[in-house]
Each structure stands twice: as structure tokens, then as C-alpha cells.
Design a protein around this motif. Structure first.
Motif, mmCIF file in Angstrom:
data_model
loop_
_atom_site.group_PDB
_atom_site.id
_atom_site.type_symbol
_atom_site.label_atom_id
_atom_site.label_comp_id
_atom_site.label_asym_id
_atom_site.label_seq_id
_atom_site.Cartn_x
_atom_site.Cartn_y
_atom_site.Cartn_z
ATOM 1 N N TYR A 128 -7.667 -1.679 5.767
ATOM 2 C CA TYR A 128 -8.079 -0.267 4.920
ATOM 3 C C TYR A 128 -8.240 0.927 6.061
ATOM 4 O O TYR A 128 -7.863 1.967 5.713
ATOM 5 C CB TYR A 128 -9.518 -0.396 4.254
ATOM 6 C CG TYR A 128 -10.016 0.562 3.307
ATOM 7 C CD1 TYR A 128 -10.618 1.649 3.819
ATOM 8 C CD2 TYR A 128 -9.552 0.714 1.998
ATOM 9 C CE1 TYR A 128 -11.183 2.528 2.913
ATOM 10 C CE2 TYR A 128 -10.141 1.634 1.071
ATOM 11 C CZ TYR A 128 -10.779 2.675 1.661
ATOM 12 O OH TYR A 128 -11.299 3.605 0.844
ATOM 13 N N TYR B 152 -4.988 3.137 6.554
ATOM 14 C CA TYR B 152 -4.340 3.770 5.675
ATOM 15 C C TYR B 152 -3.969 5.222 5.999
ATOM 16 O O TYR B 152 -2.721 5.780 5.446
ATOM 17 C CB TYR B 152 -4.971 3.657 4.254
ATOM 18 C CG TYR B 152 -5.177 2.272 3.612
ATOM 19 C CD1 TYR B 152 -5.843 2.159 2.509
ATOM 20 C CD2 TYR B 152 -4.613 1.264 4.079
ATOM 21 C CE1 TYR B 152 -5.982 0.885 1.836
ATOM 22 C CE2 TYR B 152 -4.905 0.035 3.626
ATOM 23 C CZ TYR B 152 -5.409 -0.332 2.362
ATOM 24 O OH TYR B 152 -5.547 -1.644 1.905
ATOM 25 N N VAL C 16 0.794 -1.211 -0.066
ATOM 26 C CA VAL C 16 0.068 0.052 0.180
ATOM 27 C C VAL C 16 0.808 1.312 0.007
ATOM 28 O O VAL C 16 1.890 1.388 0.708
ATOM 29 C CB VAL C 16 -0.948 0.166 1.146
ATOM 30 C CG1 VAL C 16 -1.739 1.169 1.453
ATOM 31 C CG2 VAL C 16 -1.885 -1.045 1.266
ATOM 32 N N ASN D 109 -4.085 1.113 -2.823
ATOM 33 C CA ASN D 109 -3.666 -0.396 -2.142
ATOM 34 C C ASN D 109 -3.278 -1.030 -3.372
ATOM 35 O O ASN D 109 -3.324 -0.753 -4.626
ATOM 36 C CB ASN D 109 -4.625 -1.012 -1.355
ATOM 37 C CG ASN D 109 -6.003 -1.216 -1.989
ATOM 38 O OD1 ASN D 109 -6.351 -0.971 -3.191
ATOM 39 N ND2 ASN D 109 -6.969 -1.497 -1.206
#
Length: 124
Positions: A102, A105, A32, A51
Motif C-alpha cells: 500500500y 502506490y 492496482v 487496489n
């Protein structure tokens, strides 16, 4: 591991700029990639991330103006910045992480590797 950010410079308000971050020493396609920025006197803040599946997430302050993309063949992540304002001024850093979550991030602590930063100045 090296992350080399480039493309910064001095631009006028409403102009555009594209940043690049080229990596070495990692299997780029597995990571990522994120962009963060730090304005003078402020903490480093999240800008955007992309990603492995090319899903992206943006800070509210840049949504609709910035676009993050990646080229796995070139081991490079880009940040296309449009309609720049003086509030976008700062040092922009790229970062890499293998974190799969997620929701993480946007967290600086999630990233394993950082580039040296490239300065973007938006001023008339």
C-alpha cells in the motif's frame, strides 16, 4: 499490454470531468490501478490509486474533489474530477501494477505499465 486513457479536454474552473482508462493484455482485476499527472515543466506526480479490494488513496491536493473507481467487468479505471482548478491542468496518465504494498502506490517506480496520457486543461 495496452492502457488507453481518454476523456481529457478543456474545461472551465469549478467544472467536472471524468477520465477513463481501458486496459487489455492484463488480468485487470489483479492489478492496482493508478492515476498520475504531469503539468508543463513539472515532474509527473501521483494523483490517486485503487487496489484490488477497491481501497483507494489520494494525493492531498485532490482529496475530497477526485474519486477513483474501477469496473473489473469492463477492465476500466475511472477518475471523476470535480471542482477543477487551473492547478489541475496537465497530462493525466493511468498506470498498472501488481505491487501489493500500500505504501508504494504513490511511487511511479512501482508501476509496470503506463498509458499514453490524456490532456486536461482547466482555464477560463
Amino acid at each position: 499490454v495496452q492502457l488507453q486513457a481518454s476523456g481529457g479536454g478543456l474545461v472551465q474552473p469549478a467544472e467536472s470531468l471524468t477520465l477513463s482508462c481501458t486496459t487489455s493484455g492484463i488480468t485487470f482485476s489483479r492489478y492496482v490501478m493508478g492515476w498520475f499527472r504531469q503539468a508543463p515543466g513539472k515532474e509527473r506526480e501521483f494523483v490517486a490509486a485503487i487496489n484490488r479490494g477497491r481501497a483507494s488513496v489520494y494525493a492531498d491536493s485532490v482529496k475530497g474533489r477526485f474519486t477513483i473507481s474501477r469496473d473489473n467487468a469492463k477492465n476500466t479505471v475511472y477518475l471523476q474530477m470535480n471542482t477543477l482548478t487551473p492547478e489541475d491542468t496537465g497530462v493525466y496518465y493511468c498506470a498498472a501494477t501488481q505491487t501489493a504494498i500500500y505504501s508504494s502506490y504513490a511511487s511511479r517506480s512501482a508501476y509496470d505499465y503506463w498509458g499514453q496520457g490524456t490532456l486536461v486543461t482547466v482555464s477560463s
